[in-house]
Design a protein around this motif. Structure first.
Motif, short mmCIF file in Angstrom:
data_model
loop_
_atom_site.label_atom_id
_atom_site.label_comp_id
_atom_site.label_asym_id
_atom_site.label_seq_id
_atom_site.Cartn_x
_atom_site.Cartn_y
_atom_site.Cartn_z
N THR A 30 -15.19 -32.97 33.27
CA THR A 30 -15.60 -32.77 34.66
C THR A 30 -16.14 -31.37 34.93
O THR A 30 -16.85 -31.15 35.92
N LEU A 31 -15.83 -30.41 34.05
CA LEU A 31 -16.23 -29.03 34.28
C LEU A 31 -17.69 -28.74 33.92
O LEU A 31 -18.16 -27.62 34.07
N LYS A 32 -18.39 -29.74 33.40
CA LYS A 32 -19.83 -29.72 33.13
C LYS A 32 -20.25 -28.71 32.05
O LYS A 32 -20.67 -29.09 30.98
N SER A 33 -20.23 -27.43 32.30
CA SER A 33 -20.64 -26.39 31.35
C SER A 33 -22.01 -26.65 30.73
O SER A 33 -22.16 -26.72 29.52
N ILE A 34 -23.01 -26.78 31.59
CA ILE A 34 -24.39 -27.01 31.14
C ILE A 34 -25.01 -25.66 30.80
O ILE A 34 -25.23 -24.82 31.68
N SER A 35 -25.30 -25.42 29.54
CA SER A 35 -25.76 -24.10 29.12
C SER A 35 -27.14 -23.76 29.68
O SER A 35 -27.45 -22.59 29.91
N ALA A 36 -27.99 -24.75 29.90
CA ALA A 36 -29.34 -24.50 30.40
C ALA A 36 -29.35 -23.99 31.83
O ALA A 36 -30.23 -23.21 32.22
N THR A 37 -28.36 -24.40 32.63
CA THR A 37 -28.32 -24.02 34.04
C THR A 37 -27.17 -23.08 34.39
O THR A 37 -27.19 -22.43 35.44
N GLY A 38 -26.16 -23.03 33.53
CA GLY A 38 -24.99 -22.20 33.79
C GLY A 38 -23.94 -22.88 34.63
O GLY A 38 -22.87 -22.32 34.88
N GLU A 39 -24.21 -24.11 35.06
CA GLU A 39 -23.27 -24.82 35.93
C GLU A 39 -21.96 -25.11 35.20
O GLU A 39 -21.96 -25.74 34.14
N GLY A 40 -20.86 -24.65 35.75
CA GLY A 40 -19.54 -24.93 35.21
C GLY A 40 -19.13 -24.08 34.02
O GLY A 40 -18.04 -24.30 33.46
N ILE A 41 -19.94 -23.12 33.63
CA ILE A 41 -19.62 -22.29 32.46
C ILE A 41 -18.33 -21.49 32.69
O ILE A 41 -17.40 -21.53 31.88
N ASP A 42 -18.26 -20.76 33.79
CA ASP A 42 -17.10 -19.90 34.05
C ASP A 42 -15.81 -20.72 34.15
O ASP A 42 -14.76 -20.33 33.61
N GLU A 43 -15.90 -21.87 34.85
CA GLU A 43 -14.72 -22.72 35.00
C GLU A 43 -14.24 -23.27 33.67
O GLU A 43 -13.04 -23.37 33.40
N THR A 44 -15.21 -23.63 32.81
CA THR A 44 -14.86 -24.18 31.49
C THR A 44 -14.20 -23.12 30.61
O THR A 44 -13.21 -23.39 29.93
N VAL A 45 -14.74 -21.92 30.64
CA VAL A 45 -14.18 -20.82 29.85
C VAL A 45 -12.74 -20.55 30.27
O VAL A 45 -11.84 -20.42 29.43
N GLN A 46 -12.51 -20.51 31.57
CA GLN A 46 -11.16 -20.24 32.06
C GLN A 46 -10.20 -21.38 31.70
O GLN A 46 -9.05 -21.14 31.30
N PHE A 47 -10.68 -22.61 31.83
CA PHE A 47 -9.85 -23.77 31.48
C PHE A 47 -9.43 -23.72 30.01
O PHE A 47 -8.26 -23.95 29.67
N LEU A 48 -10.39 -23.43 29.13
CA LEU A 48 -10.09 -23.39 27.69
C LEU A 48 -9.17 -22.22 27.35
O LEU A 48 -8.28 -22.37 26.50
N CYS A 49 -9.37 -21.10 27.98
CA CYS A 49 -8.49 -19.95 27.74
C CYS A 49 -7.05 -20.30 28.11
O CYS A 49 -6.11 -20.00 27.35
N ASN A 50 -6.88 -20.93 29.25
CA ASN A 50 -5.54 -21.34 29.68
C ASN A 50 -4.95 -22.38 28.74
O ASN A 50 -3.74 -22.33 28.42
N LEU A 51 -5.78 -23.31 28.30
CA LEU A 51 -5.31 -24.37 27.40
C LEU A 51 -4.87 -23.80 26.05
O LEU A 51 -3.81 -24.18 25.52
N LEU A 52 -5.66 -22.90 25.50
CA LEU A 52 -5.33 -22.29 24.21
C LEU A 52 -4.05 -21.46 24.28
O LEU A 52 -3.26 -21.44 23.34
N THR A 53 -3.86 -20.83 25.39
CA THR A 53 -2.63 -20.04 25.59
C THR A 53 -1.42 -20.96 25.72
O THR A 53 -0.37 -20.72 25.11
#
Length: 454
Positions: A30-53
């Motif tokens: 649901t966090l999208k993370s479309i590299s061409a447009t930047g949509e959802g990139i920041d949210e995805t990065v934060q989600f993954l950082c929290n998940l890995l921790t």
């Protein structure tokens, strides 16, 4: 713990946590993370950082790049061995959603498959790595070696900042890496997982001719104005023999190597079903035996025209002399072929034409080929880890496609192994992208077994 007991523990844990695992995948989609447009990139990065921790107790760092950031996560293990696992969190645009059978950013499960943009390329594969590590950590309490997860966010844009980033931290944050695993791409069409030891590179360029400032009526200037397409064919003849399919550039074939006897043995173990290949590809003819087929795909370079444009492109007749013509070429490179040497040959061949302005030479992209030379015992160990997870595994000496694995070999000077977790018909970059449930859970099991190599 015996191997059979370990597998029982592994499978039981995965079964008990299936709902949890699929909920994480659903959220990530649901966090999208479309590299061409930047949509959802920041949210995805934060989600993954929290998940890995949370799941791995990882020490997580966000590394800025000129584009989307890289996530670097480290988990300490018992031994001093250091292994890097690569994945990417960015996805392609979904295209016109009218062609999708479901919302591309809402995970949908149907007939044993997950459907969503990025589920195969590469969020499902990335999450399978993380969940495989989580499963191992929960059942063994500690990794046998140090693990680094390197997760980039621009793979769908050609990984333009991957090499600068790796080069920048190669002697610091990545100094101790001993080997790299890349989880991307698709396994064999017959459903068997593969271990790839290299990949072809790609070099693309455009030739553009201009013979006037605009198109002209062929009745007014026929025989007077030069046709740019004819000019283009003349220029092409200087670098390519259309009759033999041979490239005339002096250094093009330097570095092309024949497969070794071991590589030929691996090729003989690969499947080869002519009818299936013809049906899946839609090509009219396939006149090669198995060995020739794979040697051409893995060990021979190509010179492919993927675009030719000039003049009127619609229905019917328009009597003009076009003023411009272009063709685009992609070369799949093998062995030790040199992109810089090929560029030098092109520029030397067309020196006068470029200087006069009659021809433009434009470079469109390049990825050098990569080939991992490694101890056969290590290859066997990795293959057996995949077998323990899935029941069967092929070894592909070279992946016919191009991926930026050279980055790891050239900057870290370590062996690189590619193990794709997605099904052959994942439709990545297309409508209704999918990942089979089996592929997702097999990926978790493979990640678990790779940690068991110690």
């Amino acid at each position: 713990m015996k191997r059979s007991d370990s597998m029982d523990v592994r499978d039981q844990f995965i079964t008990e946590h299936k709902n949890e695992f699929e909920e994480i995948l659903k959220k990530l989609i649901t966090l999208k993370s479309i590299s061409a447009t930047g949509e959802g990139i920041d949210e995805t990065v934060q989600f993954l950082c929290n998940l890995l921790t949370k799941l791995l107790g990882a020490k997580v760092e966000i590394i800025p790049t000129a584009g989307n950031p890289v996530i670097l996560a480290n988990i300490a293990g018992k031994a001093s061995k250091n292994v890097l696992f690569y994945g990417h969190y960015d996805v392609m645009t979904p295209g016109d959603t009218i062609y999708w059978d479901s919302d591309p950013f809402e995970l949908t499960k149907c007939d044993g498959r997950f459907y969503a943009r990025g589920v195969g390329d590469n969020k499902g594969q990335l999450l399978a790595q993380i969940l495989g590590m989580y499963t191992y950590l929960q059942t063994h309490h500690e990794f046998p070696f140090n693990v680094t997860l390197f997760i980039e966010g621009e793979e769908e844009q050609g990984s333009i900042n991957l090499e600068p980033t790796v080069k920048k931290i190669a002697t610091t944050k990545l100094q101790q890496i001993d080997q790299v695993f890349v989880m991307d791409g698709a396994f064999n069409a017959d459903g068997t997982h593969v271990l790839r030891l290299g990949n072809r590179g790609v070099f693309a360029f455009e030739l553009l001719t201009t013979t006037g400032s605009h198109d002209n009526h062929s009745g007014n200037l026929g025989n007077i104005m030069d046709n740019p397409f004819v000019q283009l064919l003349k220029y092409l003849g200087k670098i390519y023999d259309i009759k033999t399919g041979t490239v005339k550039l002096p250094h093009f074939y330097d570095g092309v190597e024949k497969p070794t006897e071991q590589e030929k043995t691996w090729i003989q173990q690969l499947p080869y079903d002519k009818e299936s290949i013809l049906q899946q590809s839609g090509i009219k003819h396939l006149d090669f035996d198995k060995e020739t087929y794979y040697e051409k795909l893995m060990f021979e370079p190509t010179f492919n025209f993927f675009s030719v444009k000039s003049g009127y492109m619609e229905k019917g007749v328009k009597t003009i002399i076009p003023h411009q013509a272009s063709l685009k070429v992609d070369c799949r490179l093998v062995g030790k072929q040199s992109i810089s040497a090929i560029k030098q040959d092109l520029e030397a061949t067309f020196d006068k034409e470029i200087a006069s302005g009659d021809l433009q030479l434009n470079y469109l992209g390049n990825i050098p080929p990569e080939h991992t030379e490694v101890d056969l015992e290590e290859v066997e160990k990795i293959q057996q880890a995949i077998v323990k997870a899935t029941g069967k595994a092929y070894i592909e000496p070279v992946m016919p496609g191009g991926v930026p694995n050279y980055v790891w070999k050239d900057n870290l000077h370590v062996p690189v192994f590619t193990i794709p977790y997605a099904n052959y018909d994942e439709h990545n970059h297309d409508f209704n992208e999918n990942l089979t449930e089996k592929a997702f859970y097999d990926g978790i099991k493979i990640s678990y077994e790779l940690l068991g190599l110690g």
